[in-house]
Design a protein around this motif. Structure first.
Motif, mmCIF file in Angstrom:
data_model
loop_
_atom_site.group_PDB
_atom_site.id
_atom_site.type_symbol
_atom_site.label_atom_id
_atom_site.label_comp_id
_atom_site.label_asym_id
_atom_site.label_seq_id
_atom_site.Cartn_x
_atom_site.Cartn_y
_atom_site.Cartn_z
ATOM 1 N N THR A 99 -6.434 6.374 1.031
ATOM 2 C CA THR A 99 -7.809 6.018 1.468
ATOM 3 C C THR A 99 -8.106 4.698 1.297
ATOM 4 O O THR A 99 -7.766 4.045 0.179
ATOM 5 N N GLY A 100 -8.938 4.177 2.258
ATOM 6 C CA GLY A 100 -9.350 2.744 2.226
ATOM 7 C C GLY A 100 -10.091 2.021 3.489
ATOM 8 O O GLY A 100 -10.447 2.769 4.217
ATOM 9 N N VAL A 101 -10.284 0.856 3.168
ATOM 10 C CA VAL A 101 -10.891 0.143 4.405
ATOM 11 C C VAL A 101 -9.982 -0.840 5.153
ATOM 12 O O VAL A 101 -9.714 -1.799 4.666
ATOM 13 N N VAL A 117 -4.138 4.140 -3.268
ATOM 14 C CA VAL A 117 -3.088 5.366 -3.127
ATOM 15 C C VAL A 117 -2.838 6.088 -4.349
ATOM 16 O O VAL A 117 -3.324 5.425 -5.402
ATOM 17 N N ALA A 118 -2.491 7.203 -4.199
ATOM 18 C CA ALA A 118 -2.136 8.079 -5.318
ATOM 19 C C ALA A 118 -1.134 9.056 -5.231
ATOM 20 O O ALA A 118 -0.672 9.385 -3.959
ATOM 21 N N LEU A 201 -6.138 -5.858 -0.551
ATOM 22 C CA LEU A 201 -5.134 -6.236 0.244
ATOM 23 C C LEU A 201 -5.690 -7.330 1.335
ATOM 24 O O LEU A 201 -6.787 -7.101 1.559
ATOM 25 N N ASN A 202 -5.091 -8.369 1.640
ATOM 26 C CA ASN A 202 -5.465 -9.294 2.643
ATOM 27 C C ASN A 202 -4.677 -8.813 3.983
ATOM 28 O O ASN A 202 -3.837 -8.236 4.304
ATOM 29 N N GLY A 203 -5.395 -9.582 5.013
ATOM 30 C CA GLY A 203 -4.655 -9.394 6.217
ATOM 31 C C GLY A 203 -5.527 -8.588 7.336
ATOM 32 O O GLY A 203 -6.871 -8.181 6.823
ATOM 33 N N ASP A 211 0.940 -2.287 4.708
ATOM 34 C CA ASP A 211 1.137 -2.503 3.334
ATOM 35 C C ASP A 211 0.733 -1.409 2.542
ATOM 36 O O ASP A 211 1.282 -0.904 1.519
ATOM 37 N N SER A 212 -0.456 -0.471 3.059
ATOM 38 C CA SER A 212 -0.729 0.773 2.331
ATOM 39 C C SER A 212 0.286 1.762 2.397
ATOM 40 O O SER A 212 0.675 2.280 1.647
#
Length: 239
Positions: A99-101, A117-118, A201-203, A211-212
């Motif tokens: 989960t993320g942005v 991440v889990a 994270l960048n990008g 990357d995730s």
């Protein structure tokens, strides 16, 4: 993450008789695609839930509604509950979640590049309780200074993952030349023993999603190896 992480995950799970399930939000099914591309995946991969809408994280995965209302969908304990939830819902031994942005706009007050991440295993990870369950009720952006976080693997507090093209998740080491970009990584333990990586994270959107996927597969691979070694040690009388 090793290039063959998905292959390793399938092989490790098959050898141990384990099954794997995945819950995805920002990665939108990409983790499941990597796993099902591995030969023999049908013997180890149970299935996946892409719960993009926040409400589905509760309805399908059992994520606590109060947690979602208080923190939104981008939070380490949300990732942990997604991992445990998909494991239980699909009858698997292991669950992994993202989960993320990914952008282009912030979400729930979290900046672009904030990702959690889990991985949830068959039983809580061995070791003393970290007390993180209560700590995660506070804003993760500013955790209590005395919070006794339990660190995972090679992650020691905050470290960095250098380069998305050759780095192994959580180690800060690259496998090849080229430009490197530091990404902040913190290892945590969830309320029920889930292993969590908190990422910055960048990008662009594509890079963050890519990357995730790489990092959650790396985390799952590490946990399978660690658990298999622990079982082997136990079966051989601690030798």
């Amino acid at each position: 993450m090793p290039e063959n992480a998905a292959l390793d995950i399938v092989a490790l799970a098959r050898e141990a008789g384990w099954t794997v399930a995945v819950a995805e939000s920002l990665t939108g099914g990409l983790v499941a695609a990597e796993l099902t591309a591995a030969p023999g995946a049908s013997a180890a991969f149970r299935g996946s839930v892409t719960a993009y809408e926040t409400e589905l994280k509760h309805r399908l995965l059992g994520v606590d509604t109060a947690l979602l209302a208080r923190e939104g969908a981008v939070h380490p304990e949300v990732a942990a509950q997604m991992a445990s939830g998909v494991r239980d819902a699909l009858g698997a031994d292991w669950g992994a979640a993202t989960t993320g942005v990914a952008g282009p706009e912030p979400q729930d007050g979290r900046p672009v590049g904030t990702v959690y991440v889990a991985v949830a295993g068959p039983t809580p990870a061995p070791g003393p309780a970290s007390g993180l369950g209560s700590a995660l009720g506070d804003s993760f952006a500013d955790p209590p200074a005395a919070d006794p976080l339990a660190h995972h693997g090679t992650v020691e507090g905050e470290t960095s993952v250098e380069d998305t093209s050759g780095a192994e998740a959580g180690t800060g080491h690259t496998n090849g030349a080229g430009d490197t970009e530091k990404r902040s990584v913190t290892g945590l333990t969830g309320a029920r023993g889930e292993k969590i990586l908190a990422l910055r994270l960048n990008g662009d959107r594509t890079e963050i999603r890519r990357d995730s996927v790489r990092i959650v597969l790396g985390l799952l691979r590490e946990e399978l190896i660690r658990n298999a070694r622990a079982q082997d040690t136990e079966e051989n009388g601690g030798t």
